[in-house]
Scaffold this motif. Sequence first.
Motif, mmCIF file in Angstrom:
data_model
loop_
_atom_site.group_PDB
_atom_site.id
_atom_site.type_symbol
_atom_site.label_atom_id
_atom_site.label_comp_id
_atom_site.label_asym_id
_atom_site.label_seq_id
_atom_site.Cartn_x
_atom_site.Cartn_y
_atom_site.Cartn_z
ATOM 1 N N LEU A 109 0.849 -1.195 0.000
ATOM 2 C CA LEU A 109 0.000 0.000 0.000
ATOM 3 C C LEU A 109 0.882 1.241 0.000
ATOM 4 O O LEU A 109 1.423 1.646 1.027
ATOM 5 N N LYS A 110 1.008 1.835 -1.179
ATOM 6 C CA LYS A 110 1.894 2.979 -1.355
ATOM 7 C C LYS A 110 1.164 4.299 -1.204
ATOM 8 O O LYS A 110 1.659 5.245 -0.589
ATOM 9 N N ASP A 111 -0.041 4.381 -1.804
ATOM 10 C CA ASP A 111 -0.784 5.638 -1.792
ATOM 11 C C ASP A 111 -2.256 5.342 -2.077
ATOM 12 O O ASP A 111 -2.648 4.177 -2.242
ATOM 13 N N ALA A 112 -3.066 6.396 -2.158
ATOM 14 C CA ALA A 112 -4.496 6.214 -2.393
ATOM 15 C C ALA A 112 -4.764 5.524 -3.726
ATOM 16 O O ALA A 112 -5.767 4.819 -3.879
ATOM 17 N N GLY A 113 -3.864 5.706 -4.689
ATOM 18 C CA GLY A 113 -4.044 5.057 -5.978
ATOM 19 C C GLY A 113 -4.027 3.544 -5.882
ATOM 20 O O GLY A 113 -4.705 2.865 -6.655
ATOM 21 N N THR A 114 -3.266 3.041 -4.922
ATOM 22 C CA THR A 114 -3.229 1.591 -4.726
ATOM 23 C C THR A 114 -4.610 1.066 -4.370
ATOM 24 O O THR A 114 -5.029 -0.004 -4.827
ATOM 25 N N PHE A 130 -3.021 -5.845 3.115
ATOM 26 C CA PHE A 130 -2.251 -4.614 2.890
ATOM 27 C C PHE A 130 -0.923 -4.711 3.625
ATOM 28 O O PHE A 130 -0.868 -4.950 4.829
ATOM 29 N N ASP A 131 0.156 -4.499 2.868
ATOM 30 C CA ASP A 131 1.503 -4.622 3.411
ATOM 31 C C ASP A 131 2.282 -3.370 3.043
ATOM 32 O O ASP A 131 1.806 -2.524 2.274
ATOM 33 N N ALA A 132 3.499 -3.263 3.567
ATOM 34 C CA ALA A 132 4.376 -2.177 3.144
ATOM 35 C C ALA A 132 4.775 -2.405 1.689
ATOM 36 O O ALA A 132 4.834 -3.550 1.231
ATOM 37 N N GLY A 140 8.006 -9.388 5.349
ATOM 38 C CA GLY A 140 8.977 -9.763 6.373
ATOM 39 C C GLY A 140 10.112 -8.780 6.556
ATOM 40 O O GLY A 140 11.156 -9.117 7.094
ATOM 41 N N THR A 141 9.905 -7.528 6.110
ATOM 42 C CA THR A 141 10.985 -6.549 6.193
ATOM 43 C C THR A 141 10.913 -5.698 7.455
ATOM 44 O O THR A 141 11.837 -4.939 7.745
ATOM 45 N N GLY A 142 9.814 -5.807 8.196
ATOM 46 C CA GLY A 142 9.666 -4.991 9.392
ATOM 47 C C GLY A 142 9.292 -3.551 9.108
ATOM 48 O O GLY A 142 9.354 -2.697 9.994
ATOM 49 N N THR A 143 8.901 -3.271 7.879
ATOM 50 C CA THR A 143 8.541 -1.906 7.486
ATOM 51 C C THR A 143 7.025 -1.754 7.473
ATOM 52 O O THR A 143 6.309 -2.614 6.974
ATOM 53 N N ARG A 144 6.524 -0.659 8.022
ATOM 54 C CA ARG A 144 5.094 -0.428 8.048
ATOM 55 C C ARG A 144 4.698 0.559 6.952
ATOM 56 O O ARG A 144 5.524 1.315 6.442
ATOM 57 N N PHE A 145 3.410 0.535 6.596
ATOM 58 C CA PHE A 145 2.901 1.520 5.643
ATOM 59 C C PHE A 145 2.124 2.587 6.412
ATOM 60 O O PHE A 145 1.983 2.514 7.645
ATOM 61 N N ASP A 146 1.633 3.577 5.695
ATOM 62 C CA ASP A 146 0.894 4.679 6.306
ATOM 63 C C ASP A 146 -0.535 4.226 6.603
ATOM 64 O O ASP A 146 -1.374 4.166 5.706
ATOM 65 N N ILE A 161 -4.158 -6.371 7.590
ATOM 66 C CA ILE A 161 -2.951 -5.557 7.474
ATOM 67 C C ILE A 161 -1.728 -6.331 7.955
ATOM 68 O O ILE A 161 -1.808 -7.185 8.832
ATOM 69 N N ALA A 162 -0.598 -6.021 7.343
ATOM 70 C CA ALA A 162 0.700 -6.584 7.703
ATOM 71 C C ALA A 162 1.718 -5.463 7.567
ATOM 72 O O ALA A 162 1.379 -4.322 7.263
ATOM 73 N N GLY A 163 2.975 -5.792 7.790
ATOM 74 C CA GLY A 163 4.026 -4.807 7.560
ATOM 75 C C GLY A 163 4.412 -4.033 8.803
ATOM 76 O O GLY A 163 3.708 -3.119 9.212
ATOM 77 N N GLY A 164 5.516 -4.407 9.422
ATOM 78 C CA GLY A 164 6.053 -3.651 10.546
ATOM 79 C C GLY A 164 5.262 -3.739 11.834
ATOM 80 O O GLY A 164 5.478 -2.922 12.741
ATOM 81 N N LEU A 165 4.361 -4.693 11.935
ATOM 82 C CA LEU A 165 3.590 -4.832 13.167
ATOM 83 C C LEU A 165 4.434 -5.512 14.242
ATOM 84 O O LEU A 165 5.203 -6.432 13.959
ATOM 85 N N THR A 166 4.267 -5.054 15.478
ATOM 86 C CA THR A 166 5.010 -5.582 16.622
ATOM 87 C C THR A 166 4.082 -5.623 17.830
ATOM 88 O O THR A 166 2.990 -5.037 17.807
ATOM 89 N N PRO A 167 4.509 -6.273 18.908
ATOM 90 C CA PRO A 167 3.693 -6.216 20.124
ATOM 91 C C PRO A 167 3.469 -4.787 20.616
ATOM 92 O O PRO A 167 2.443 -4.503 21.231
ATOM 93 N N ALA A 168 4.413 -3.888 20.305
ATOM 94 C CA ALA A 168 4.322 -2.511 20.795
ATOM 95 C C ALA A 168 3.354 -1.646 20.001
ATOM 96 O O ALA A 168 2.857 -0.638 20.510
ATOM 97 N N ASN A 169 3.080 -2.007 18.724
ATOM 98 C CA ASN A 169 2.245 -1.109 17.918
ATOM 99 C C ASN A 169 0.976 -1.733 17.364
ATOM 100 O O ASN A 169 0.196 -1.053 16.703
ATOM 101 N N VAL A 170 0.758 -3.043 17.596
ATOM 102 C CA VAL A 170 -0.399 -3.671 16.962
ATOM 103 C C VAL A 170 -1.714 -3.105 17.476
ATOM 104 O O VAL A 170 -2.669 -2.935 16.704
ATOM 105 N N ALA A 171 -1.781 -2.758 18.753
ATOM 106 C CA ALA A 171 -3.019 -2.176 19.278
ATOM 107 C C ALA A 171 -3.292 -0.825 18.613
ATOM 108 O O ALA A 171 -4.439 -0.508 18.263
ATOM 109 N N GLU A 172 -2.246 -0.034 18.415
ATOM 110 C CA GLU A 172 -2.383 1.254 17.728
ATOM 111 C C GLU A 172 -2.837 1.052 16.287
ATOM 112 O O GLU A 172 -3.702 1.790 15.778
ATOM 113 N N ALA A 173 -2.266 0.059 15.621
ATOM 114 C CA ALA A 173 -2.642 -0.225 14.239
ATOM 115 C C ALA A 173 -4.105 -0.614 14.135
ATOM 116 O O ALA A 173 -4.825 -0.180 13.224
#
Length: 209
Positions: A109-114, A130-132, A140-146, A161-173
Amino acid sequence: MPPLVKICGLKTPEDVDAAIRFGATHIGLNLYEPSPRYVDLKTAAELRKRAEGRVKVALLLVNASPLATTEALGKIRPDIVQFHGTETPEWVATVNRSIPAEVWKAVGLKDAGTLERIRQYEGAVDRILFDAPAQAMPGGTGTRFDWSLLVNHRHSIDWGIAGGLTPANVAEALAATGAPLVDVSSGVESAPGVKDMDKIAAFLKAAGR
């Protein structure tokens, strides 16, 4: 309802048991050889058998040939096929019509066009993940999207959703996107391809499982 949670890139029976014990609804087995999470067909079949009836099993393929795809599906018999490369809507629709498993398509997921372009997968897949945006390694790169790109978006296909999710940010996502499914791989590892049982437990707890 708590979200569905997929722990991807599992390589050992211990990985599978931990994911299930801590509350995962799905696990993923990666057949992409360049990945540090790669497992061969024999290992994938053994892990799939271990998980059968306990959790849904997704098989991750990246631009696999029709012959390799057919062989993998015949030997593993997964619940889900997750295409993670540049597979076309026509190809994934063909696979979807020919097998009893669900078909998912990961999309960077790069932008709204995607979000407009993925409409071509309507009727072809059962879920969009949706991934980075793809880098040297797809996923599997550990990078999140917007995540804000998904706010107020009206989804016409089941999604996650996937991409850069961790125990620290999954609730926020989850709070930001309202995702019905989250998918994690590198975010619950101590080293590339090495799952960390404590991180798996923490991720599932943070996701509400």
